[in-house]
Enzyme design. Structure first.
Site, PDB file in Angstrom:
ATOM      1  N   ALA A  69       0.564  -1.191   0.101  1.00  0.00           N
ATOM      2  CA  ALA A  69       0.535  -0.168   0.300  1.00  0.00           C
ATOM      3  C   ALA A  69       0.465   1.154   0.548  1.00  0.00           C
ATOM      4  O   ALA A  69       2.325   0.710   0.614  1.00  0.00           O
ATOM      5  CB  ALA A  69      -1.086   0.182   1.290  1.00  0.00           C
ATOM      6  N   GLY A 112       0.736  -5.263   1.002  1.00  0.00           N
ATOM      7  CA  GLY A 112      -0.680  -5.295  -0.074  1.00  0.00           C
ATOM      8  C   GLY A 112      -0.010  -5.614  -0.745  1.00  0.00           C
ATOM      9  O   GLY A 112      -1.398  -6.191  -1.973  1.00  0.00           O
ATOM     10  N   GLU A 115      -0.756  -8.780  -1.422  1.00  0.00           N
ATOM     11  CA  GLU A 115      -2.655  -9.601  -0.917  1.00  0.00           C
ATOM     12  C   GLU A 115      -3.045  -9.161  -1.881  1.00  0.00           C
ATOM     13  O   GLU A 115      -3.163  -9.920  -2.215  1.00  0.00           O
ATOM     14  CB  GLU A 115      -2.825  -8.810   0.213  1.00  0.00           C
ATOM     15  CG  GLU A 115      -1.878  -8.940   1.559  1.00  0.00           C
ATOM     16  CD  GLU A 115      -2.546  -7.747   2.453  1.00  0.00           C
ATOM     17  OE1 GLU A 115      -2.508  -6.651   2.048  1.00  0.00           O
ATOM     18  OE2 GLU A 115      -3.319  -7.928   4.108  1.00  0.00           O
ATOM     19  N   GLU A 135       4.578  -5.271   6.821  1.00  0.00           N
ATOM     20  CA  GLU A 135       3.510  -4.464   7.524  1.00  0.00           C
ATOM     21  C   GLU A 135       4.328  -4.183   9.158  1.00  0.00           C
ATOM     22  O   GLU A 135       4.500  -2.858   9.361  1.00  0.00           O
ATOM     23  CB  GLU A 135       2.351  -5.273   7.722  1.00  0.00           C
ATOM     24  CG  GLU A 135       2.160  -4.358   5.884  1.00  0.00           C
ATOM     25  CD  GLU A 135       2.053  -5.955   5.258  1.00  0.00           C
ATOM     26  OE1 GLU A 135       2.669  -7.076   5.913  1.00  0.00           O
ATOM     27  OE2 GLU A 135       0.825  -5.240   4.542  1.00  0.00           O
TER      28      GLU A 135
HETATM   29  N1  DAK Z   1       4.608   3.622  -0.825  1.00  0.00           N
HETATM   30  C1  DAK Z   1       4.642   4.221  -0.715  1.00  0.00           C
HETATM   31  N2  DAK Z   1       5.722   4.658  -1.649  1.00  0.00           N
HETATM   32  C2  DAK Z   1       7.199   3.696  -1.835  1.00  0.00           C
HETATM   33  C3  DAK Z   1       6.303   1.992  -1.473  1.00  0.00           C
HETATM   34  C4  DAK Z   1       5.068   2.030  -0.718  1.00  0.00           C
HETATM   35  N3  DAK Z   1       5.060   0.979  -0.347  1.00  0.00           N
HETATM   36  N4  DAK Z   1       7.951   1.426  -1.576  1.00  0.00           N
HETATM   37  C5  DAK Z   1       8.429   1.970  -1.829  1.00  0.00           C
HETATM   38  N5  DAK Z   1       8.376   3.014  -2.177  1.00  0.00           N
HETATM   39  C6  DAK Z   1       9.077   4.619  -2.868  1.00  0.00           C
HETATM   40  C7  DAK Z   1       9.948   3.980  -1.941  1.00  0.00           C
HETATM   41  O1  DAK Z   1       9.775   5.859  -1.002  1.00  0.00           O
HETATM   42  C8  DAK Z   1      11.036   5.815  -3.347  1.00  0.00           C
HETATM   43  O2  DAK Z   1      10.655   6.643  -3.586  1.00  0.00           O
HETATM   44  P1  DAK Z   1      11.812   7.576  -3.754  1.00  0.00           P
HETATM   45  O3  DAK Z   1      12.444   8.798  -2.683  1.00  0.00           O
HETATM   46  O4  DAK Z   1      12.358   7.671  -4.903  1.00  0.00           O
HETATM   47  O5  DAK Z   1      10.901   9.121  -4.270  1.00  0.00           O
HETATM   48  C9  DAK Z   1      10.961   4.608  -4.403  1.00  0.00           C
HETATM   49  O6  DAK Z   1       9.430   3.950  -4.473  1.00  0.00           O
HETATM   50  C10 DAK Z   1      11.729   3.387  -4.813  1.00  0.00           C
HETATM   51  O7  DAK Z   1      11.598   2.757  -3.222  1.00  0.00           O
HETATM   52  P2  DAK Z   1      13.401   2.797  -1.979  1.00  0.00           P
HETATM   53  O8  DAK Z   1      14.308   3.669  -2.861  1.00  0.00           O
HETATM   54  O9  DAK Z   1      13.305   2.435  -0.948  1.00  0.00           O
HETATM   55  O10 DAK Z   1      14.184   1.791  -3.353  1.00  0.00           O
HETATM   56  P3  DAK Z   1      14.879   0.083  -3.184  1.00  0.00           P
HETATM   57  O11 DAK Z   1      15.433  -0.691  -3.755  1.00  0.00           O
HETATM   58  O12 DAK Z   1      16.041   0.398  -1.285  1.00  0.00           O
HETATM   59  O13 DAK Z   1      14.372  -0.901  -1.830  1.00  0.00           O
HETATM   60  C11 DAK Z   1      12.292  -1.121  -0.512  1.00  0.00           C
HETATM   61  C12 DAK Z   1      12.873  -0.999  -1.894  1.00  0.00           C
HETATM   62  C13 DAK Z   1      10.692  -2.239  -1.447  1.00  0.00           C
HETATM   63  C14 DAK Z   1      12.903  -2.858  -0.619  1.00  0.00           C
HETATM   64  C15 DAK Z   1      11.687  -0.264  -0.016  1.00  0.00           C
HETATM   65  O14 DAK Z   1      11.141   0.518  -0.845  1.00  0.00           O
HETATM   66  C16 DAK Z   1      10.735  -0.097   0.977  1.00  0.00           C
HETATM   67  O15 DAK Z   1      11.026  -1.212   1.803  1.00  0.00           O
HETATM   68  N6  DAK Z   1       9.317  -0.056   0.508  1.00  0.00           N
HETATM   69  C17 DAK Z   1       8.396  -0.727   1.618  1.00  0.00           C
HETATM   70  C18 DAK Z   1       7.803  -1.982   1.471  1.00  0.00           C
HETATM   71  C19 DAK Z   1       6.672  -2.176   2.903  1.00  0.00           C
HETATM   72  O16 DAK Z   1       6.457  -1.861   3.751  1.00  0.00           O
HETATM   73  N7  DAK Z   1       5.620  -2.005   1.959  1.00  0.00           N
HETATM   74  C20 DAK Z   1       4.090  -2.020   3.044  1.00  0.00           C
HETATM   75  C21 DAK Z   1       3.163  -1.585   2.984  1.00  0.00           C
HETATM   76  S1  DAK Z   1       1.791  -1.606   4.036  1.00  0.00           S
HETATM   77  C22 DAK Z   1      -5.205  -2.849   4.229  1.00  0.00           C
HETATM   78  C23 DAK Z   1      -5.098  -3.284   2.268  1.00  0.00           C
HETATM   79  C24 DAK Z   1      -4.037  -3.301   2.202  1.00  0.00           C
HETATM   80  C25 DAK Z   1      -2.813  -2.862   3.317  1.00  0.00           C
HETATM   81  C26 DAK Z   1      -3.572  -2.246   4.934  1.00  0.00           C
HETATM   82  C27 DAK Z   1      -4.747  -2.297   5.208  1.00  0.00           C
HETATM   83  N8  DAK Z   1      -6.903  -2.083   3.936  1.00  0.00           N
HETATM   84  C28 DAK Z   1      -7.571  -2.845   3.370  1.00  0.00           C
HETATM   85  C29 DAK Z   1      -6.967  -1.884   5.748  1.00  0.00           C
HETATM   86  C30 DAK Z   1      -1.504  -2.982   3.196  1.00  0.00           C
HETATM   87  C31 DAK Z   1      -0.630  -1.750   3.811  1.00  0.00           C
HETATM   88  C32 DAK Z   1       0.842  -2.393   3.399  1.00  0.00           C
HETATM   89  O17 DAK Z   1       1.278  -3.276   2.337  1.00  0.00           O
END
Ligand code: DAK
Length: 261
Positions: A69, A112, A115, A135
């Site tokens: 997400a 997400g 998911e 998450e």
């Molecule tokens: N959201 C927003 N931006 C993101 C992102 C995300 N999830 N993942 C990556 N980006 C953005 C980064 O901020 C960066 O943007 P800039 O800084 O260049 O502007 C760009 O994408 C490239 O990412 P990185 O520079 O971080 O790239 P790396 O290769 O260094 O790292 C990475 C890749 C995938 C390991 C890292 O980006 C990362 O850890 N990303 C976050 C992964 C994460 O935590 N995902 C889970 C998010 S929470 C629900 C429905 C769904 C959900 C919840 C509730 N309901 C219906 C109630 C879901 C929740 C989630 O998914």
């Protein structure tokens, strides 16, 4: 189907009866924001209604299927915001899609994104794919089925490991634990998914639909309930033209031509 109206997706017809949907927010690793989920849900509405669409393949790009997400959007939501979040309806739309949905996954498939991939009926992974539910690193937990679908797909120990540690698993591990059904070289993931979709698209659509529903219902039911549903669906298919055509074609040693009736 035209992609003109979409900003976060590209949709194309990829062979007879198959649509290919590419998530297209590369600057954010295809993070699922409200706009993207809304557009995806609109595409699936269209695909559901289009009689000539028999299967849909969903993919991202070489770097990411989707990294979860959109964390920036999520940060702005408090409890009431989450309760009223329109994305919930988009997720439900994805879940109730009745036609075969195949995910072709390369690169990051996290949160997400994982998911979303688990909402697909079949997952094909490039050998570089990484699946995870990170998450927990944000102080939250999966909210779009991650705890439930992962449990059913990979069993308790692996689901716990992924959700509680947040550590991703490799494509090879995902294959071993049953999260995906095949691994390809990354450059062939979409091609393989499209070939599978084309194969399924040529089958009798009503049989495909009821078989999909039987398997999905079986995931939530005890064995006797699942078997009862299967028998009913099997019986319904006896009233279809395509069942007669399939059996006649076998006997006449020719390829069947299914009408969807
Ligand atoms: N959201 C927003 N931006 C993101 C992102 C995300 N999830 N993942 C990556 N980006 C953005 C980064 O901020 C960066 O943007 P800039 O800084 O260049 O502007 C760009 O994408 C490239 O990412 P990185 O520079 O971080 O790239 P790396 O290769 O260094 O790292 C990475 C890749 C995938 C390991 C890292 O980006 C990362 O850890 N990303 C976050 C992964 C994460 O935590 N995902 C889970 C998010 S929470 C629900 C429905 C769904 C959900 C919840 C509730 N309901 C219906 C109630 C879901 C929740 C989630 O998914």
């Amino acid at each position: 189907m035209t992609t003109d109206n979409f900003r976060t997706l590209a949709v194309e017809t990829a062979g007879a009866g198959v649509w290919l949907v590419r998530l297209n927010r590369p600057q954010a690793l295809n993070a699922l924001n409200t706009e993207l989920l809304g557009e995806l849900s609109a595409v699936l509405d269209n695909a559901e209604d289009a009689g000539d669409v028999r299967a849909v393949v969903i993919t991202g790009n070489a770097r990411a299927f989707a990294a979860g997400a959109d964390i920036n959007e999520m940060a702005a939501l408090d409890m009431v915001g989450i309760l009223n979040d329109p994305r919930q309806q988009h997720w439900q739309r994805i879940t109730r899609f009745s036609k075969p949905l195949i995910a072709a996954v390369n690169g990051f498939c996290l949160g997400g994104g994982c998911e979303l991939a688990m909402n697909a009926d079949i997952l094909i992974a490039g050998s570089d794919a990484k699946f995870g539910q990170p998450e927990i690193n944000l102080g939250i937990m999966p909210g779009a089925g991650g705890t439930q679908r992962l449990l059913r797909a990979v069993g308790k120990s692996m689901a716990m490991q992924m959700v509680l540690s947040g550590q991703p698993i490799t494509a090879q591990q995902a294959l071993q634990c049953g999260l995906v059904s095949e691994i390809t070289q990354p450059e062939f993931t979409v091609e393989r998914a499209l070939a599978l979709a084309a194969d399924i698209a040529a089958k009798a659509p009503l049989a495909v639909r009821l078989a999909k529903e039987a398997i999905l219902r079986g995931m939530d039911a005890d064995l006797s309930t699942g078997l009862r549903y299967e028998r009913q669906a099997f019986t319904v298919l006896a009233a279809t033209d395509d069942r007669n055509e399939g059996i006649a074609a076998f006997r006449e040693k020719r390829k069947p031509g299914f009408s969807g009736r």
